[in-house]
Design an enzyme around this catalytic site. Structure first.
Site, PDB file in Angstrom:
ATOM      1  CG  HIS A 219       3.384   3.027   3.593  1.00 45.88           C
ATOM      2  ND1 HIS A 219       3.515   1.913   2.781  1.00 45.88           N
ATOM      3  CD2 HIS A 219       4.283   2.851   4.592  1.00 45.88           C
ATOM      4  CE1 HIS A 219       4.436   1.098   3.279  1.00 45.88           C
ATOM      5  NE2 HIS A 219       4.932   1.645   4.383  1.00 45.88           N
TER       6      HIS A 219
ATOM      7  CG  MET B  71      25.899   0.095  -2.421  1.00 46.53           C
ATOM      8  SD  MET B  71      27.253   1.038  -3.186  1.00 46.53           S
ATOM      9  CE  MET B  71      26.288   2.201  -4.183  1.00 46.53           C
ATOM     10  CB  VAL B  72      28.851  -6.207  -0.977  1.00 50.48           C
ATOM     11  CG1 VAL B  72      27.349  -6.489  -0.854  1.00 50.48           C
ATOM     12  CG2 VAL B  72      29.281  -6.318  -2.438  1.00 50.48           C
TER      13      VAL B  72
ATOM     14  CG  HIS C 143      -2.044   0.951   1.107  1.00 51.83           C
ATOM     15  ND1 HIS C 143      -3.305   0.567   0.698  1.00 51.83           N
ATOM     16  CD2 HIS C 143      -2.095   2.290   1.297  1.00 51.83           C
ATOM     17  CE1 HIS C 143      -4.086   1.631   0.660  1.00 51.83           C
ATOM     18  NE2 HIS C 143      -3.378   2.686   1.017  1.00 51.83           N
TER      19      HIS C 143
ATOM     20  CD  GLU D 187      30.947  -1.483  -3.532  1.00 46.05           C
ATOM     21  OE1 GLU D 187      31.304  -2.499  -2.901  1.00 46.05           O
ATOM     22  OE2 GLU D 187      30.864  -1.451  -4.764  1.00 46.05           O
TER      23      GLU D 187
ATOM     24  CG  HIS E  81      18.750  18.342  -0.363  1.00 45.18           C
ATOM     25  ND1 HIS E  81      19.202  19.203   0.619  1.00 45.18           N
ATOM     26  CD2 HIS E  81      19.307  17.146  -0.082  1.00 45.18           C
ATOM     27  CE1 HIS E  81      20.003  18.557   1.450  1.00 45.18           C
ATOM     28  NE2 HIS E  81      20.083  17.296   1.061  1.00 45.18           N
TER      29      HIS E  81
ATOM     30  CG  HIS F 236      19.390  12.703  -0.725  1.00 43.16           C
ATOM     31  ND1 HIS F 236      20.405  13.144  -1.532  1.00 43.16           N
ATOM     32  CD2 HIS F 236      19.571  13.315   0.472  1.00 43.16           C
ATOM     33  CE1 HIS F 236      21.167  13.994  -0.856  1.00 43.16           C
ATOM     34  NE2 HIS F 236      20.680  14.124   0.364  1.00 43.16           N
TER      35      HIS F 236
HETATM   36  O1  LIG Z   1      33.941  -7.694  -7.847  1.00 45.99           O
HETATM   37  P1  LIG Z   1      32.688  -8.506  -8.040  1.00 45.99           P
HETATM   38  O2  LIG Z   1      32.674  -9.745  -7.176  1.00 45.99           O
HETATM   39  O3  LIG Z   1      32.414  -8.803  -9.482  1.00 45.99           O
HETATM   40  O4  LIG Z   1      31.492  -7.560  -7.523  1.00 45.99           O
HETATM   41  C1  LIG Z   1      31.022  -7.486  -6.194  1.00 45.99           C
HETATM   42  O5  LIG Z   1      31.939  -6.821  -5.347  1.00 45.99           O
HETATM   43  C2  LIG Z   1      32.238  -5.456  -5.693  1.00 45.99           C
HETATM   44  C3  LIG Z   1      33.161  -4.892  -4.631  1.00 45.99           C
HETATM   45  O6  LIG Z   1      32.588  -4.869  -3.335  1.00 45.99           O
HETATM   46  C4  LIG Z   1      30.958  -4.628  -5.814  1.00 45.99           C
HETATM   47  O7  LIG Z   1      31.273  -3.348  -6.316  1.00 45.99           O
HETATM   48  C5  LIG Z   1      29.941  -5.303  -6.734  1.00 45.99           C
HETATM   49  O8  LIG Z   1      28.720  -4.567  -6.705  1.00 45.99           O
HETATM   50  C6  LIG Z   1      29.701  -6.729  -6.264  1.00 45.99           C
HETATM   51  O9  LIG Z   1      28.795  -7.392  -7.113  1.00 45.99           O
END
Ligand SMILES: O=P(O)(O)O[C@H]1O[C@H](CO)[C@@H](O)[C@H](O)[C@H]1O
Ligand SMILES: O=P(O)(O)O[C@H]1O[C@H](CO)[C@@H](O)[C@H](O)[C@H]1O
Lengths: 344, 344
Positions: free
Chosen positions: A159, A309-310, A157, A313, A292, A294
């Site tokens: 919201h 973002m792993v 829904h 990142e 603003h 985002h």
């Molecule tokens: O490098 P890979 O394994 O292809 O990609 C993975 O790790 C990266 C670094 O953390 C990220 O930017 C990617 O989004 C993720 O899919």
């Protein structure tokens, strides 16, 4: 000697709102994707589901029955992250707060871009009212919308949520510091100047009208991230004139329609408003602030392939796989990446 | 008057490594979950797949054939985010770098916790070698592992990545500033003191041995986040003694086994090492640093329900739904939340 091409060659970009850097590795879009594929958003949502606690006339978790509302509908979150009456933990970890949910419309199968401008205007007026009301005591009132299951939204829904707190959270505290510093150094509100530069360059503009501008900011980290800015210097949401509010309803509809058209899917995102702090700050000089919003959408390649973002990142620095210019409609279609398209 | 109970009542916690705050709303675990459910990790991974570019004897994207390796195997990333030979964009956005991938083992159907301590030790020695080698020129060498499709890992073969850069990325720059400031104010390395406090309190310890300590840090944002710390003051990975490396292999195996046992699934996470900056910093006084590893797992309630860091977290402040003490094994089982269990 090879010439530098931002679409092909890595570089760093500075985010002046967060005082941090983004790594741009545009060429990474070329790598094949064999990783996780998401479920596309649900398509057959019933207009009215008596078991959905956000629908008109439904009974919520606390036993209350919703009115037969026909526009927006506001109530206190039944599972609040912020408890208004929690006991005092003492010292610096204490705070007080308020947690509200606001339905945009009585129908479950509608979203902001499908609503009439007049209906969106009602949402906008309610936002202004809430910031006015809660902002009279709370220094920070965060309005945010999580749209789509991919963004942790557990109810289809339409919201948003409003969390007000007696402390200034990390992100607004950072925006406060950066904007204050900028005005001190340059004699002008940062985002006012930025909007002017972008409007002139037309390199990253997604949609614009008389009062508003939407850009993929130069420092965007999420592939299709956008920043929505008024052209006039506006400190806080309630300061918007009636004209500016109508104009906002229109530009929101255009932006969100573009998003939906991009991968032909109800586009997931988290969005929220940042304006000058309120409460006791209402009495202070806050001219370094510019209102603003985002928009942070998770998708990267298609309706089912998101940006993760792993590792790098989380541990080192945010990294994007295509340039902000490549996703703005002015760009030629590069790397087979769909650009943000408009259609309304 | 109600007494404050951290498991029931909201409070803020300070993260001294990032100079930011975390909102703890423990009671939120009580809310029902009707949102997105993830696919559980794949279970039938073949030990050897000739089409998997990370397997021994496979041909990679650049045409190279992998050796018939029987331990770790290192090569340059075929789709690097950081290009070593990119042209100069000029000004502050320029940098140089290196991008490597390291396989942990020749088998695709194995993970670190299932490997023998002696095999893990070989990974550790290779990490030390890489930081030594790349660190001789690069100020920052980021070792990280994305495990599981939920963490954006697109290849099930056990591996990590090593991205070295000529700039200090945001996260280490923040850790550098915070640790430096702490030593200046308190005359002791922050994480050395923190490890001592945690070892004594035993409130958040997950596993420990003679040389290492793993805690759910007081300021953890991800539900099952952990921090792995040496007991001795160690600036950088290559400084670890042979004994400390064996001991690290053992504690990593114990920690990761606990993770796997928690929801009886190959536990997804992103992890990485942070130590004192290298390159020209090798000559500087870096005694404010203490080597450590962060583990950031995405799961919250089960093998298929993750924590979403979305609207409020992206726009205002990170928020967790149960306390760090509740997920450490010392805690009584609260709110039906499984605690980190050990079994090896
Ligand atoms: O490098 P890979 O394994 O292809 O990609 C993975 O790790 C990266 C670094 O953390 C990220 O930017 C990617 O989004 C993720 O899919
Ligand atoms: O409040 P909701 O919709 O139940 O929950 C959603 O938004 C919250 C605020 O961003 C997040 O903390 C939750 O992880 C997410 O699932």
């Amino acid at each position: 000697k090879l010439r530098f091409d931002p679409r092909e060659h890595q570089h760093l970009r500075y985010n002046p709102l967060r005082d941090s850097w983004v790594l741009v590795s545009a060429h990474r879009m070329k790598r094949p994707w064999k990783g996780q594929v998401e479920k596309p958003p649900e398509e057959n949502i019933p207009r009215h589901d008596p078991n959905n606690p956000l629908c008109p006339l439904s009974t919520r978790a606390n036993g209350e029955v919703n009115p037969e509302y026909d526009s927006t509908f506001l109530f206190d979150n039944d599972f609040p992250a912020l408890q208004p009456d929690a006991p005092d933990p003492g010292k610096s970890s204490r705070f007080y707060c308020s947690n509200k949910v606001m339905c945009f419309h009585p129908w479950s199968d509608i979203t902001l871009p499908l609503m009439q401008p007049g209906e969106i205007r009602k949402v906008i007026d309610k936002w202004a009212e809430l910031i006015e009301e809660l902002g009279s005591t709370y220094p920070w009132v965060q309005i945010f919308e999580n749209r789509g299951a991919m963004m942790g939204c557990s109810n289809p829904h339409p919201h948003c949520q409003i969390w007000a707190s007696s402390f200034l959270p990390n992100e607004p505290a950072l925006a406060e510091r950066c904007q204050r510093e900028y005005l001190r150094k340059h004699g002008e509100a940062m985002l006012l100047r930025y909007a002017r530069m972008e409007a002139q360059a037309q390199e990253r503009v997604v949609v614009e009208n008389e009062h508003w501008l939407v850009v993929v900011p130069y420092w965007a980290t999420w592939p299709f991230q956008t920043l929505l800015l008024p052209r006039r210097h506006v400190l806080r949401f309630p300061d918007l004139t009636s004209q500016e509010r109508d104009s906002l309803a229109s530009i929101m509809k255009r932006l969100l329609t573009k998003y939906d058209n991009l991968f032909e899917v109800s586009f997931p995102y988290s969005m929220g408003w940042h304006g000058a702090p309120t409460g006791t700050h209402l009495e202070e000089d806050m001219n370094h602030w510019q209102l603003h919003a985002h928009y942070y959408p998770p998708l990267l390649r298609s309706a089912t392939v998101r940006k993760f973002m792993v590792g790098y990142e989380m541990l080192a620095q945010e990294q994007r796989d295509l340039t902000p210019e490549q996703v703005s409609p002015a760009a030629a279609e590069p790397l087979n990446t769909p650009i943000l398209k408009e259609n309304n």
